[in-house]
Design an enzyme around this catalytic site. Structure first.
Site, PDB file in Angstrom:
ATOM      1  N   GLU A 135       0.651  -1.094   0.056  1.00 60.72           N
ATOM      2  CA  GLU A 135       0.018   0.020   0.110  1.00 60.72           C
ATOM      3  C   GLU A 135       0.826   1.297   0.085  1.00 60.72           C
ATOM      4  O   GLU A 135       1.991   1.228   0.608  1.00 60.72           O
ATOM      5  CB  GLU A 135      -1.065  -0.025   1.208  1.00 60.72           C
ATOM      6  N   GLU A 140      -2.659  11.551   3.183  1.00 63.33           N
ATOM      7  CA  GLU A 140      -3.788  11.308   4.273  1.00 63.33           C
ATOM      8  C   GLU A 140      -3.837  12.461   5.240  1.00 63.33           C
ATOM      9  O   GLU A 140      -2.693  12.851   5.520  1.00 63.33           O
ATOM     10  CB  GLU A 140      -3.421  10.085   5.138  1.00 63.33           C
TER      11      GLU A 140
END
Length: 252
Positions: A135, A140
């Site tokens: 990932e 974020e």
């Protein structure tokens, strides 16, 4: 001459050459609706296999919370009665790539409990599962932690509360649009915002546990609400709020 210095110089030269190649995917969101030639809607709450999307998140993903208008993608977080709603799209099985420069121009929302993200997963996730697929979290942002960006890698060697991460203070990041860029080569993954270097991941040992990044990945854009990372304290008074994307572009 120091081997580490030589390696650093070589890495700099390789990275500097990226982003100058041809565009292999671009969406400026200039159409009247989401282009499902490239994008999929991810729906629901992850149940029964991954309830709360593995993070105890509170939202139900639905198409109605995703709009394309005036040249922008709008992903809206909302609450109706006692249920939170939001949106998530992916390019799984439609657009995948190995190595390149990914740019996302976006405006993050404000409000405790909001958790917008632009990220990638290994295209073999259905076969090998997570975290073996790998990932890449290129953006974020947590409404509970203003002015900080998170850039992270999840691998079989380090996942969940991964050590391969960087929390960076960027004053005013929640104001207006910013360009989030990730350069992914066979040697390193490097994260930027507005051409400011945030984090470089370049382990010397690159086996499957440490470096599952030698295969195709696909894209994900979403706005989560709550959860273990987003925060259980959700400010309902901030809703509705939107994660707005101007464009996404990949060059090789």
């Amino acid at each position: 001459m120091n081997k580490l210095f030589l390696y650093s110089c070589l890495l700099f030269l390789v990275i500097s050459s990226y982003g100058q190649g041809k565009i292999i995917f671009q969406d400026d969101f200039n159409q009247s609706e989401l282009d499902t030639t490239y994008w999929n809607y991810e729906l629901g709450d992850g149940c029964p296999t991954l309830c709360g999307w593995g993070n105890e998140e509170s939202q139900w993903y639905q198409k109605e919370n995703i709009k394309v208008k005036d040249g922008f993608l709008h992903i809206k977080a909302s609450k109706v009665n006692e249920q939170y709603f939001s949106g998530k799209i992916t390019t799984k099985d439609k657009v995948s790539f190995k190595y390149g420069t990914i740019e996302v121009k976006a405006k993050v929302p404000n409000g405790k409990g909001l958790w917008p993200a632009a990220w990638l997963l290994g295209s073999d996730i259905s076969e090998v599962g997570w975290p073996a697929c790998g990932e890449i979290d290129m953006l974020e942002y947590l409404g509970r932690d203003p002015n900080y960006l998170y850039t992270s890698l999840h691998t079989p060697d380090s996942h969940g509360e991964t050590i391969n991460t960087k929390r960076t203070f960027v004053k005013g990041i929640d104001k207006g649009f910013h360009i989030y860029k990730t350069i992914w080569t066979k040697e390193a993954i490097i994260f930027y915002v507005d051409d400011i270097l945030l984090y470089t991941f370049s382990p010397q040992i690159k086996n499957d546990k440490v470096w599952p990044y030698n295969k195709p990945f696909y894209l994900i854009l979403n706005l989560a609400i709550g959860g273990k990372f987003g925060g259980k304290d959700i400010d309902d008074t901030a809703l509705p709020e939107e994660f707005i994307v101007d464009y996404i572009k990949i060059t090789q």
